[in-house]
Design an enzyme around this catalytic site. Structure first.
Site, short mmCIF file in Angstrom:
data_model
loop_
_atom_site.label_atom_id
_atom_site.label_comp_id
_atom_site.label_asym_id
_atom_site.label_seq_id
_atom_site.Cartn_x
_atom_site.Cartn_y
_atom_site.Cartn_z
N TRP A 180 0.85 -1.20 0.00
CA TRP A 180 0.00 0.00 0.00
C TRP A 180 0.89 1.25 0.00
O TRP A 180 1.91 1.30 0.68
CB TRP A 180 -0.88 0.03 1.26
CG TRP A 180 -2.22 -0.64 1.10
CD1 TRP A 180 -2.45 -1.97 0.92
CD2 TRP A 180 -3.50 0.00 1.12
NE1 TRP A 180 -3.79 -2.20 0.83
CE2 TRP A 180 -4.46 -1.02 0.96
CE3 TRP A 180 -3.93 1.32 1.27
CZ2 TRP A 180 -5.83 -0.75 0.94
CZ3 TRP A 180 -5.29 1.58 1.27
CH2 TRP A 180 -6.23 0.55 1.09
N SER A 191 -0.25 -3.33 5.53
CA SER A 191 0.46 -3.33 6.81
C SER A 191 -0.10 -4.34 7.80
O SER A 191 0.64 -4.91 8.61
CB SER A 191 0.40 -1.93 7.43
OG SER A 191 1.11 -1.02 6.62
N GLU A 251 -0.91 -7.21 7.35
CA GLU A 251 -0.32 -8.53 7.10
C GLU A 251 1.14 -8.62 7.57
O GLU A 251 1.75 -9.69 7.51
CB GLU A 251 -0.38 -8.87 5.60
CG GLU A 251 -1.75 -9.32 5.10
CD GLU A 251 -2.77 -8.19 5.01
OE1 GLU A 251 -2.41 -7.11 4.51
OE2 GLU A 251 -3.91 -8.37 5.46
N LEU A 260 0.79 3.63 6.69
CA LEU A 260 -0.64 3.78 6.94
C LEU A 260 -0.98 5.27 6.85
O LEU A 260 -0.31 6.10 7.47
CB LEU A 260 -1.00 3.25 8.34
CG LEU A 260 -0.92 1.73 8.48
CD1 LEU A 260 -0.84 1.33 9.94
CD2 LEU A 260 -2.13 1.08 7.82
N ILE A 261 -2.00 5.58 6.06
CA ILE A 261 -2.42 6.98 5.94
C ILE A 261 -3.89 7.06 6.31
O ILE A 261 -4.72 6.30 5.78
CB ILE A 261 -2.19 7.51 4.51
CG1 ILE A 261 -0.68 7.41 4.16
CG2 ILE A 261 -2.67 8.96 4.40
CD1 ILE A 261 -0.33 7.81 2.75
N SER A 307 -11.16 8.15 6.10
CA SER A 307 -12.29 8.82 6.76
C SER A 307 -13.00 7.94 7.79
O SER A 307 -13.95 8.38 8.42
CB SER A 307 -13.27 9.31 5.70
OG SER A 307 -13.52 8.29 4.77
N HIS A 359 -10.60 2.75 10.30
CA HIS A 359 -9.70 1.73 9.74
C HIS A 359 -8.24 1.97 10.18
O HIS A 359 -7.55 1.08 10.67
CB HIS A 359 -9.82 1.83 8.22
CG HIS A 359 -9.13 0.78 7.43
ND1 HIS A 359 -9.55 -0.52 7.35
CD2 HIS A 359 -8.04 0.86 6.63
CE1 HIS A 359 -8.75 -1.20 6.55
NE2 HIS A 359 -7.82 -0.38 6.10
N PHE A 362 10.73 -1.59 13.58
CA PHE A 362 9.39 -1.03 13.39
C PHE A 362 9.42 0.07 12.31
O PHE A 362 9.59 1.24 12.61
CB PHE A 362 8.90 -0.46 14.73
CG PHE A 362 7.50 0.08 14.71
CD1 PHE A 362 6.43 -0.76 14.51
CD2 PHE A 362 7.26 1.43 14.91
CE1 PHE A 362 5.13 -0.27 14.51
CE2 PHE A 362 5.97 1.93 14.91
CZ PHE A 362 4.91 1.08 14.71
N ARG A 389 8.37 12.00 5.52
CA ARG A 389 9.12 11.02 6.30
C ARG A 389 9.88 10.01 5.44
O ARG A 389 10.71 9.26 5.92
CB ARG A 389 8.18 10.33 7.30
CG ARG A 389 7.91 11.26 8.47
CD ARG A 389 6.62 11.00 9.20
NE ARG A 389 6.46 12.00 10.26
CZ ARG A 389 6.06 13.27 10.05
NH1 ARG A 389 5.77 13.68 8.83
NH2 ARG A 389 5.96 14.13 11.07
N1 LIG Z 1 -5.31 1.62 4.51
C1 LIG Z 1 -4.08 1.05 4.48
C2 LIG Z 1 -3.94 -0.35 4.47
N2 LIG Z 1 -5.03 -1.14 4.47
C3 LIG Z 1 -5.00 -2.53 4.10
C4 LIG Z 1 -4.75 -3.47 5.27
O1 LIG Z 1 -3.44 -3.28 5.77
C5 LIG Z 1 -4.91 -4.92 4.86
O2 LIG Z 1 -4.04 -5.23 3.81
C6 LIG Z 1 -6.33 -5.29 4.43
O3 LIG Z 1 -7.27 -4.88 5.39
C7 LIG Z 1 -6.43 -6.82 4.23
O4 LIG Z 1 -6.17 -7.51 5.44
N3 LIG Z 1 -2.70 -0.89 4.50
C8 LIG Z 1 -1.58 -0.12 4.49
O5 LIG Z 1 -0.45 -0.64 4.50
N4 LIG Z 1 -1.71 1.25 4.46
C9 LIG Z 1 -2.93 1.85 4.47
O6 LIG Z 1 -2.99 3.11 4.46
C1 LIG Z 2 -11.66 -1.02 4.73
C2 LIG Z 2 -10.96 -0.01 3.89
O1 LIG Z 2 -9.89 -0.27 3.33
C3 LIG Z 2 -11.53 1.36 3.74
O2 LIG Z 2 -12.92 1.32 3.57
C4 LIG Z 2 -11.17 2.26 4.88
O3 LIG Z 2 -11.56 3.58 4.59
P1 LIG Z 2 -10.71 4.81 5.09
O4 LIG Z 2 -9.26 4.60 4.70
O5 LIG Z 2 -11.33 6.01 4.42
O6 LIG Z 2 -10.86 4.92 6.58
#
Ligand SMILES: Nc1c(NC[C@H](O)[C@H](O)[C@H](O)CO)[nH]c(=O)[nH]c1=O
Ligand SMILES: CC(=O)[C@@H](O)COP(=O)(O)O
Length: 162
Positions: free
Chosen positions: A27, A61, A63, A87-88, A91, A94, A119, A133
């Protein structure tokens, strides 16, 4: 001069005998790519041989903890793992749940595999924070944190080798 960051290491480290596994999420690729490159650059500066650095990916992340543990069991002989994810905040909630779960997961994995897990997780409220960063925002306002993670990996593997 910036106050933040790892700065100079506490001693001279020679990573020439180390094997390092970088496991990264896919991601937010632009930022991930810069962080992974920064990490590898610093590992090499500390004498880790290119052939002793492996890079494997997981989808996101969340995983990372499982990925690091599974990789360490399947491929013996690594001294240290670097888990990199970005991770960003969106809304929903999550971001908060994944930030927390991934952090706790990575902490737990260190004890389970008895190896340091660095980390390398950015938990950013905006895309701009993530770019900064990784040292790739327009103004180049911050250093590439991947470099710190490479240095931390060598220090932890040598100073606290099991
Ligand atoms: N929103 C972000 C994610 N989301 C995906 C999860 O980490 C995961 O792969 C999914 O829920 C399946 O288990 N991952 C990031 O690395 N960065 C994000 O901003
Ligand atoms: C489960 C998702 O990946 C997603 O719906 C989360 O939404 P958000 O990143 O806007 O919080």
């Amino acid at each position: 001069m910036a106050v933040k960051g790892l700065g100079k290491l506490d001693q001279v480290y020679d990573g020439s005998n180390l094997r390092v596994a970088i496991i990264h999420a896919r991601w937010n690729k632009q930022v991930i790519d810069a962080l992974v490159s920064g990490c590898i650059k610093r590992l090499k500066e500390l004498n880790v041989k290119e052939e002793n650095i492996v890079v494997e990916t997981v989808p996101g992340s969340f995983e990372l903890p499982y990925g690091v543990e599974a990789y360490s069991k399947k491929h013996q002989g690594f001294d240290v793992f670097v888990a990199i994810g970005v991770l960003i905040k969106g809304s929903t909630m999550h971001f908060e749940y994944i930030s927390d779960a991934t952090t706790n997961g990575l902490m737990t994995v260190q004890s389970r595999i008895n190896k340091p897990v660095i980390f390398g997780l950015l938990t950013c409220l905006t895309e701009e924070q993530a770019l900064c960063r990784a040292g790739i925002d327009e103004g180049k306002t911050m250093h590439n944190h991947g470099e710190d993670w490479g240095a931390a990996a060598v220090e932890m593997a040598i100073k606290f080798s099991a």
